[in-house]
Design a protein around this motif. Structure first.
Motif, PDB file in Angstrom:
ATOM      1  N   LEU A   1      -0.245  23.301 -65.731  1.00  0.00           N
ATOM      2  CA  LEU A   1      -1.659  23.358 -65.214  1.00  0.00           C
ATOM      3  C   LEU A   1      -2.535  23.340 -66.333  1.00  0.00           C
ATOM      4  O   LEU A   1      -3.464  22.383 -66.164  1.00  0.00           O
ATOM      5  N   ILE A   2      -2.231  24.281 -67.337  1.00  0.00           N
ATOM      6  CA  ILE A   2      -3.261  24.146 -68.236  1.00  0.00           C
ATOM      7  C   ILE A   2      -3.209  22.831 -69.180  1.00  0.00           C
ATOM      8  O   ILE A   2      -4.348  22.183 -69.451  1.00  0.00           O
ATOM      9  N   ASN A   3      -2.116  22.633 -69.766  1.00  0.00           N
ATOM     10  CA  ASN A   3      -1.866  21.350 -70.427  1.00  0.00           C
ATOM     11  C   ASN A   3      -2.465  20.006 -69.581  1.00  0.00           C
ATOM     12  O   ASN A   3      -3.269  19.231 -69.989  1.00  0.00           O
ATOM     13  N   ALA A   4      -2.317  19.807 -68.195  1.00  0.00           N
ATOM     14  CA  ALA A   4      -2.742  18.902 -67.655  1.00  0.00           C
ATOM     15  C   ALA A   4      -4.461  18.799 -67.401  1.00  0.00           C
ATOM     16  O   ALA A   4      -4.899  17.944 -67.991  1.00  0.00           O
ATOM     17  N   GLU A   5      -4.987  20.110 -67.050  1.00  0.00           N
ATOM     18  CA  GLU A   5      -6.445  19.929 -66.913  1.00  0.00           C
ATOM     19  C   GLU A   5      -6.957  20.082 -68.071  1.00  0.00           C
ATOM     20  O   GLU A   5      -8.134  19.387 -68.210  1.00  0.00           O
ATOM     21  N   TYR A   6      -6.528  20.831 -69.047  1.00  0.00           N
ATOM     22  CA  TYR A   6      -7.400  21.070 -70.231  1.00  0.00           C
ATOM     23  C   TYR A   6      -7.258  19.864 -71.273  1.00  0.00           C
ATOM     24  O   TYR A   6      -8.231  19.538 -71.759  1.00  0.00           O
TER      25      TYR A   6
ATOM     26  N   TYR B   1      -9.539  15.355 -74.083  1.00  0.00           N
ATOM     27  CA  TYR B   1      -9.559  13.865 -74.642  1.00  0.00           C
ATOM     28  C   TYR B   1     -10.832  13.118 -74.123  1.00  0.00           C
ATOM     29  O   TYR B   1     -11.175  12.258 -74.647  1.00  0.00           O
ATOM     30  N   LYS B   2     -11.126  13.710 -73.108  1.00  0.00           N
ATOM     31  CA  LYS B   2     -12.659  13.024 -72.556  1.00  0.00           C
ATOM     32  C   LYS B   2     -13.545  13.317 -73.702  1.00  0.00           C
ATOM     33  O   LYS B   2     -14.401  12.472 -74.064  1.00  0.00           O
ATOM     34  N   ILE B   3     -13.422  14.837 -74.075  1.00  0.00           N
ATOM     35  CA  ILE B   3     -14.401  14.978 -75.334  1.00  0.00           C
ATOM     36  C   ILE B   3     -14.272  14.079 -76.456  1.00  0.00           C
ATOM     37  O   ILE B   3     -15.315  13.918 -77.193  1.00  0.00           O
TER      38      ILE B   3
END
Length: 194
Positions: A61-66, A71-73
């Motif tokens: 969950l953390i890997n997917a969302e964070y 990568y957007k940042i």
């Protein structure tokens, strides 16, 4: 998605769905299996027990969302302080988004399930800090930086999520959080540059 990956993901989704309304200790493997439409035999083929599922589910969950946010940042800016600032905001928002589920990991003083989730969050944050410090060319042990940043960050993330839940003026709470993140980003960069 292969069937095995799909099955594993269905168990994870079921656990987090149940955590929206139930305490972790009250959730049974049977409920997870029922919600995911899988057998107990299949569950135990994938996971030793419910704690093992929580550990894997938290990391995924953390890997997917964070990581998606991170990568957007990186596409927005290459300024290290700005990356730190935006990454801090992403961390606050991740914890706020899952606040109900996180609080359902605590039961009668038993903190192991919460520690499993917290460790997954820390490992992800530590990886991110290491990449950021190395890419900026700073000569700072990233594990020290990670622990320094994360221990306080985790508690303030929970406080932020609690404030969002209990206050009427969400924009004011978010604005205060952004100010704190700006100060934290400046502090982290000041320490890293020494």
């Amino acid at each position: 998605m292969r069937d095995t990956a799909k099955t594993a993901k269905e168990f994870e989704k079921a656990l987090f769905k149940l955590l929206e309304s139930k305490n972790y200790h009250d959730i049974t493997v049977n409920e997870i299996c029922t919600l995911s439409n899988k057998t107990k035999m299949t569950f135990y083929h994938y996971h030793k027990d419910k704690d093992a599922l929580l550990a894997v589910a938290s990391i995924n969950l953390i890997n997917a969302e964070y990581n998606k946010e991170y990568y957007k940042i990186l596409r927005k800016t290459s300024d290290v302080e700005e990356i730190e600032y935006l990454a801090l905001i992403a961390t606050y928002e991740l914890v706020a988004k899952h606040y109900g589920q996180i609080t359902n990991l605590i039961y009668k003083g038993e903190t192991l399930p919460l520690e499993i989730f917290k460790r997954a969050l820390f490992n992800n944050y530590s990886k991110y800090m290491t990449e950021m410090i190395n890419s900026a060319g700073y000569d700072v042990p990233s594990d020290y930086m990670s622990i320094f940043c994360f221990e306080g960050l985790y508690e303030t993330c929970l406080y932020y999520a609690e404030q969002l839940k209990n206050k009427k003026d969400e924009e004011k709470v978010r604005e205060d959080m952004r100010k704190v993140c700006r100060l934290l980003a400046k502090a982290v960069m000041a320490i890293a540059k020494k």
